[in-house]
Design a protein around this motif. Structure first.
Motif, short mmCIF file in Angstrom:
data_model
loop_
_atom_site.label_atom_id
_atom_site.label_comp_id
_atom_site.label_asym_id
_atom_site.label_seq_id
_atom_site.Cartn_x
_atom_site.Cartn_y
_atom_site.Cartn_z
N ILE A 5 2.58 -3.68 2.99
CA ILE A 5 1.45 -4.29 2.28
C ILE A 5 0.17 -3.81 2.96
N ASP A 6 -0.63 -3.06 2.21
CA ASP A 6 -1.80 -2.46 2.83
C ASP A 6 -3.06 -3.27 2.59
N VAL A 9 -6.58 -9.07 6.62
CA VAL A 9 -5.81 -10.22 7.08
C VAL A 9 -5.42 -10.01 8.53
N SER A 10 -5.68 -11.00 9.36
CA SER A 10 -5.33 -10.84 10.78
C SER A 10 -4.81 -12.15 11.36
N CYS A 16 4.86 -6.70 7.65
CA CYS A 16 5.12 -7.26 6.31
C CYS A 16 5.34 -6.19 5.26
N THR A 17 6.35 -6.43 4.42
CA THR A 17 6.56 -5.62 3.23
C THR A 17 6.49 -6.54 2.01
N TRP A 18 6.43 -5.91 0.82
CA TRP A 18 6.42 -6.72 -0.42
C TRP A 18 7.71 -7.50 -0.56
N GLU A 19 8.81 -6.92 -0.10
CA GLU A 19 10.08 -7.66 -0.16
C GLU A 19 10.00 -8.91 0.72
N ARG A 37 3.83 -13.74 2.71
CA ARG A 37 3.45 -14.20 1.37
C ARG A 37 1.93 -14.41 1.29
N ILE A 38 1.36 -15.00 2.33
CA ILE A 38 -0.09 -15.19 2.34
C ILE A 38 -0.79 -13.83 2.27
N LYS A 39 -0.31 -12.89 3.09
CA LYS A 39 -0.92 -11.55 3.10
C LYS A 39 -0.83 -10.89 1.73
N ALA A 40 0.36 -10.94 1.13
CA ALA A 40 0.54 -10.31 -0.18
C ALA A 40 -0.34 -10.97 -1.24
N THR A 41 -0.47 -12.28 -1.14
CA THR A 41 -1.28 -13.00 -2.13
C THR A 41 -2.74 -12.56 -2.04
#
Ligand SMILES: [Zn+2]
Length: 298
Positions: A22-23, A27-28, A86-89, A98-102
């Motif tokens: 997840i690029d 987010v840190s 983190c990955t999308w999976e 999940r927070i990062k992806a969101t």
């Protein structure tokens, strides 16, 4: 139980589609220092503080400008390590991912909807964190600080939210992130400052208008997040929307205050109002429908 029920439950837990890392550089991991003077007593105090700030915007108002003590930063380093992997999976299994992806989905949606959109920063912390709005602890709950344009999340909040009757379903957690992003949008539009000038308590206060608008803007995100060929979210199910409604109702002022709840003390709006405004955003996908300042029919 095997069969369709299992399949439905699994499907219910998957929201992000796609694979690989997840690029985002926004987010840190943060925190790890001890808050010097926590305005909390025992369990009751904890609840009151969360209620006051639940999905709020400024811990400094309540906690004062406390200087964090020197503390270990191992919590921050651990969170950062997890964020980096983190990955999308993983975003479908792990709350931090999940927070990062969101946030990536939110940035995508809001940059489409809002000319001149500038993404906020997001800090995921454990225990306590120093912010542009003062020091905050895990008891603060998720919040957005306008002074540093940053949303703050302690993942342990989601356990607390479930105890309060919220859902721990993925879309319900994503709604919390989207609500805080709603405050960022309000910071950009000026609605946040306007709301803060219009009072912090009461059924038609600026605070209630700001919070209901943030719920509506979270709904707007959900409308767009699973839309189109490049959507980051798989199609949202009825069950997932129900999990959001359940959560929005769990954190309504009247739900939290219980029988005899006095609207004059409301800061975020009732259960019915919170669910209603999320629904207005989700059904329309139009941020212009979220003008909680233009009506008294909240
Ligand atoms: Zn809020």
């Amino acid at each position: 139980m095997p069969g369709p029920r299992t399949a439905a439950c699994q499907n219910d837990r998957v929201t992000f589609q796609g694979s690989g890392s997840i690029d985002t550089g926004n987010v840190s991991g943060g925190g790890g220092g001890g808050v010097g003077r926590i305005a909390l007593g025992g369990g009751a105090g904890l609840i009151i503080t969360i209620v006051a700030l639940l999905f709020g915007v400024n811990p400094g108002e309540l906690l004062g400008s406390q200087a964090p003590q020197q503390g270990t930063s191992s919590g921050a380093a651990e969170i950062q390590q997890q964020l980096d992997s983190c990955t999308w999976e993983m975003a479908n299994e792990n709350t931090i991912c999940r927070i990062k992806a969101t946030t990536v989905s939110l940035d995508e949606v809001w940059s489409e909807l809002m000319p001149g959109y500038q993404p906020p920063k997001t800090v995921i912390f454990a225990d306590s964190v120093d912010t542009g709005c003062g020091a905050a602890s895990a008891a603060t709950g998720p919040f957005y600080c306008p002074a540093d344009s940053t949303a703050y999340f302690d993942p342990s909040f989601f356990t607390q939210l479930r105890r309060m009757g919220g859902s721990d379903g993925p879309l319900a957690q994503e709604y919390v992130v989207a609500h805080e992003y709603g405050h960022h949008i309000q910071n950009l539009t000026g609605a946040l400052a306007k709301g803060q000038r219009m009072g912090s308590q009461g059924p038609r206060s600026g605070s209630v208008r700001v919070e209901l608008q943030a719920d509506c803007l979270a709904g707007v995100w959900a409308y767009h997040a699973d839309n189109g060929p490049d959507a980051l979210l798989a199609p949202i199910s009825e069950q997932q929307i129900s999990s959001v409604i359940q959560t929005a109702k769990a954190i309504g002022d009247d739900t939290i205050q219980g029988p005899g709840s006095n609207p004059e003390g409301w800061t975020h709006g009732s259960a019915t109002q919170r669910a209603k405004w999320f629904g207005i955003g989700y059904r329309s996908g139009d941020p212009n429908r979220c003008d909680t300042f233009a009506t008294n029919d909240l």
